[in-house]
Design a protein around this motif. Structure first.
Motif, PDB file in Angstrom:
ATOM      1  N   GLU A 132       0.827  -1.198   0.000  1.00 15.93           N
ATOM      2  CA  GLU A 132       0.000   0.000   0.000  1.00 15.93           C
ATOM      3  C   GLU A 132       0.872   1.264   0.000  1.00 15.93           C
ATOM      4  O   GLU A 132       0.542   2.259  -0.635  1.00 15.93           O
ATOM      5  CB  GLU A 132      -0.946   0.005   1.208  1.00 15.93           C
ATOM      6  CG  GLU A 132      -1.926   1.143   1.219  1.00 15.93           C
ATOM      7  CD  GLU A 132      -2.947   1.141   0.082  1.00 15.93           C
ATOM      8  OE1 GLU A 132      -3.526   2.201  -0.177  1.00 15.93           O
ATOM      9  OE2 GLU A 132      -3.153   0.091  -0.551  1.00 15.93           O
ATOM     10  N   ALA A 133       2.007   1.221   0.696  1.00 14.02           N
ATOM     11  CA  ALA A 133       2.930   2.363   0.696  1.00 14.02           C
ATOM     12  C   ALA A 133       3.450   2.614  -0.717  1.00 14.02           C
ATOM     13  O   ALA A 133       3.506   3.769  -1.169  1.00 14.02           O
ATOM     14  CB  ALA A 133       4.084   2.104   1.659  1.00 14.02           C
ATOM     15  N   GLU A 134       3.816   1.568  -1.427  1.00 15.21           N
ATOM     16  CA  GLU A 134       4.287   1.710  -2.810  1.00 15.21           C
ATOM     17  C   GLU A 134       3.187   2.256  -3.710  1.00 15.21           C
ATOM     18  O   GLU A 134       3.443   3.108  -4.560  1.00 15.21           O
ATOM     19  CB  GLU A 134       4.777   0.357  -3.336  1.00 15.21           C
ATOM     20  CG  GLU A 134       6.062  -0.110  -2.695  1.00 15.21           C
ATOM     21  CD  GLU A 134       6.468  -1.503  -3.148  1.00 15.21           C
ATOM     22  OE1 GLU A 134       5.986  -1.962  -4.211  1.00 15.21           O
ATOM     23  OE2 GLU A 134       7.275  -2.125  -2.444  1.00 15.21           O
ATOM     24  N   ARG A 135       1.974   1.780  -3.517  1.00 19.28           N
ATOM     25  CA  ARG A 135       0.825   2.241  -4.308  1.00 19.28           C
ATOM     26  C   ARG A 135       0.599   3.738  -4.089  1.00 19.28           C
ATOM     27  O   ARG A 135       0.400   4.501  -5.036  1.00 19.28           O
ATOM     28  CB  ARG A 135      -0.413   1.433  -3.909  1.00 19.28           C
ATOM     29  CG  ARG A 135      -1.673   1.813  -4.622  1.00 19.28           C
ATOM     30  CD  ARG A 135      -2.818   0.855  -4.209  1.00 19.28           C
ATOM     31  NE  ARG A 135      -4.083   1.372  -4.642  1.00 19.28           N
ATOM     32  CZ  ARG A 135      -4.997   1.927  -3.865  1.00 19.28           C
ATOM     33  NH1 ARG A 135      -4.815   2.014  -2.573  1.00 19.28           N
ATOM     34  NH2 ARG A 135      -6.120   2.382  -4.359  1.00 19.28           N
ATOM     35  N   GLN A 136       0.646   4.170  -2.824  1.00 15.89           N
ATOM     36  CA  GLN A 136       0.437   5.580  -2.516  1.00 15.89           C
ATOM     37  C   GLN A 136       1.577   6.426  -3.064  1.00 15.89           C
ATOM     38  O   GLN A 136       1.347   7.488  -3.638  1.00 15.89           O
ATOM     39  CB  GLN A 136       0.281   5.791  -1.011  1.00 15.89           C
ATOM     40  CG  GLN A 136      -0.041   7.230  -0.653  1.00 15.89           C
ATOM     41  CD  GLN A 136      -0.417   7.425   0.805  1.00 15.89           C
ATOM     42  OE1 GLN A 136      -0.649   6.478   1.536  1.00 15.89           O
ATOM     43  NE2 GLN A 136      -0.479   8.675   1.219  1.00 15.89           N
ATOM     44  N   GLU A 137       2.815   5.972  -2.892  1.00 13.91           N
ATOM     45  CA  GLU A 137       3.962   6.733  -3.406  1.00 13.91           C
ATOM     46  C   GLU A 137       3.878   6.909  -4.913  1.00 13.91           C
ATOM     47  O   GLU A 137       4.124   8.003  -5.429  1.00 13.91           O
ATOM     48  CB  GLU A 137       5.275   6.043  -3.035  1.00 13.91           C
ATOM     49  CG  GLU A 137       5.685   6.261  -1.608  1.00 13.91           C
ATOM     50  CD  GLU A 137       7.027   5.649  -1.274  1.00 13.91           C
ATOM     51  OE1 GLU A 137       7.815   5.313  -2.203  1.00 13.91           O
ATOM     52  OE2 GLU A 137       7.319   5.503  -0.077  1.00 13.91           O
ATOM     53  N   LYS A 138       3.516   5.859  -5.640  1.00 19.70           N
ATOM     54  CA  LYS A 138       3.406   5.951  -7.095  1.00 19.70           C
ATOM     55  C   LYS A 138       2.354   6.981  -7.495  1.00 19.70           C
ATOM     56  O   LYS A 138       2.547   7.753  -8.431  1.00 19.70           O
ATOM     57  CB  LYS A 138       3.059   4.589  -7.697  1.00 19.70           C
ATOM     58  CG  LYS A 138       4.219   3.636  -7.747  1.00 19.70           C
ATOM     59  CD  LYS A 138       3.819   2.312  -8.367  1.00 19.70           C
ATOM     60  CE  LYS A 138       4.987   1.343  -8.345  1.00 19.70           C
ATOM     61  NZ  LYS A 138       4.622   0.017  -8.878  1.00 19.70           N
ATOM     62  N   LYS A 139       1.230   6.984  -6.789  1.00 17.91           N
ATOM     63  CA  LYS A 139       0.167   7.944  -7.089  1.00 17.91           C
ATOM     64  C   LYS A 139       0.649   9.371  -6.798  1.00 17.91           C
ATOM     65  O   LYS A 139       0.427  10.285  -7.589  1.00 17.91           O
ATOM     66  CB  LYS A 139      -1.087   7.612  -6.267  1.00 17.91           C
ATOM     67  CG  LYS A 139      -2.277   8.478  -6.558  1.00 17.91           C
ATOM     68  CD  LYS A 139      -2.689   8.507  -8.007  1.00 17.91           C
ATOM     69  CE  LYS A 139      -3.198   7.186  -8.502  1.00 17.91           C
ATOM     70  NZ  LYS A 139      -3.653   7.260  -9.906  1.00 17.91           N
ATOM     71  N   GLU A 140       1.327   9.564  -5.664  1.00 19.97           N
ATOM     72  CA  GLU A 140       1.853  10.892  -5.325  1.00 19.97           C
ATOM     73  C   GLU A 140       2.833  11.370  -6.388  1.00 19.97           C
ATOM     74  O   GLU A 140       2.757  12.517  -6.840  1.00 19.97           O
ATOM     75  CB  GLU A 140       2.545  10.849  -3.958  1.00 19.97           C
ATOM     76  CG  GLU A 140       1.595  10.698  -2.798  1.00 19.97           C
ATOM     77  CD  GLU A 140       2.304  10.504  -1.465  1.00 19.97           C
ATOM     78  OE1 GLU A 140       3.504  10.837  -1.352  1.00 19.97           O
ATOM     79  OE2 GLU A 140       1.642  10.024  -0.529  1.00 19.97           O
ATOM     80  N   ILE A 141       3.762  10.505  -6.779  1.00 20.34           N
ATOM     81  CA  ILE A 141       4.772  10.859  -7.777  1.00 20.34           C
ATOM     82  C   ILE A 141       4.113  11.287  -9.089  1.00 20.34           C
ATOM     83  O   ILE A 141       4.501  12.284  -9.702  1.00 20.34           O
ATOM     84  CB  ILE A 141       5.754   9.680  -7.994  1.00 20.34           C
ATOM     85  CG1 ILE A 141       6.594   9.474  -6.734  1.00 20.34           C
ATOM     86  CG2 ILE A 141       6.631   9.913  -9.214  1.00 20.34           C
ATOM     87  CD1 ILE A 141       7.330   8.136  -6.683  1.00 20.34           C
ATOM     88  N   ALA A 142       3.083  10.547  -9.518  1.00 18.52           N
ATOM     89  CA  ALA A 142       2.393  10.860 -10.775  1.00 18.52           C
ATOM     90  C   ALA A 142       1.682  12.213 -10.698  1.00 18.52           C
ATOM     91  O   ALA A 142       1.751  13.011 -11.638  1.00 18.52           O
ATOM     92  CB  ALA A 142       1.397   9.751 -11.111  1.00 18.52           C
ATOM     93  N   ILE A 143       1.006  12.473  -9.598  1.00 13.60           N
ATOM     94  CA  ILE A 143       0.298  13.754  -9.441  1.00 13.60           C
ATOM     95  C   ILE A 143       1.292  14.904  -9.364  1.00 13.60           C
ATOM     96  O   ILE A 143       1.122  15.938 -10.012  1.00 13.60           O
ATOM     97  CB  ILE A 143      -0.629  13.718  -8.210  1.00 13.60           C
ATOM     98  CG1 ILE A 143      -1.773  12.719  -8.435  1.00 13.60           C
ATOM     99  CG2 ILE A 143      -1.182  15.119  -7.899  1.00 13.60           C
ATOM    100  CD1 ILE A 143      -2.593  12.398  -7.192  1.00 13.60           C
ATOM    101  N   LEU A 144       2.353  14.721  -8.576  1.00 16.03           N
ATOM    102  CA  LEU A 144       3.360  15.777  -8.441  1.00 16.03           C
ATOM    103  C   LEU A 144       4.040  16.081  -9.773  1.00 16.03           C
ATOM    104  O   LEU A 144       4.342  17.238 -10.070  1.00 16.03           O
ATOM    105  CB  LEU A 144       4.380  15.407  -7.369  1.00 16.03           C
ATOM    106  CG  LEU A 144       3.826  15.391  -5.940  1.00 16.03           C
ATOM    107  CD1 LEU A 144       4.843  14.797  -4.975  1.00 16.03           C
ATOM    108  CD2 LEU A 144       3.402  16.778  -5.498  1.00 16.03           C
TER     109      LEU A 144
END
Length: 159
Positions: A132-144
């Motif tokens: 779940e941490a990896e999933r959230q980080e990937k989403k954050e990176i894409a939005i940023l």
């Protein structure tokens, strides 16, 4: 369409409401696919966020961001298509210190934490599991990236 209410509980914050609102609206539009929703973002200080952290999470310390979903269980607001998602609280001094130590810009770090906090309201939880941490980080990176902000986790990987 997302409605973002920004409130100031500390006068230390620079005039960055426009950038905060932009990060919030992009995050919500990406995740809510045009569904109406509302969030509140409170810009406060370490003392206030420490009180909230102690009261709601039993952690007697300041932190950079806290998220408070209005529905029981962070993801339930999304599943039930609720309009009011919750609140994100940001602490000026902690964010400033982290940005200085990184070193990264205060504005970019704040925008990252807005995205991070909103994803919590939308059901993401990096504390649940490594996956779940990896999933959230990937989403954050894409939005940023859409905001022109470099991967904040890349700094951690090079240290």
């Amino acid at each position: 369409m997302a409605k973002v209410l920004i409130q100031h509980a500390s006068t230390q914050w620079p005039p960055i409401d426009k950038s905060i609102r932009k990060a919030a609206k992009l995050t919500l539009s990406e995740q809510r696919k045009g569904k109406k929703c509302e969030v509140s973002i409170l810009l406060t200080d370490d003392n206030h966020i420490r009180q909230l952290n102690r009261h709601f999470r039993q952690q007697d310390k300041a932190t950079n961001v806290l998220s408070f979903a209005l529905q029981e269980g962070e993801a339930s607001g999304v599943k039930e298509n609720k309009r009011l998602l919750g609140d994100v609280v940001l602490a000026y001094q902690t964010i400033e210190q982290e940005a200085t130590e990184a070193p990264i810009s205060f504005l970019e770090h704040t925008m990252h934490l807005v995205v991070h906090g909103l994803l919590h309201l939308l059901g993401y939880d990096h504390e649940r599991s490594e996956k779940e941490a990896e999933r959230q980080e990937k989403k954050e990176i894409a939005i940023l990236a859409q905001l022109g902000i470099a991967n904040p986790y890349a700094l951690r990987e090079t240290v």
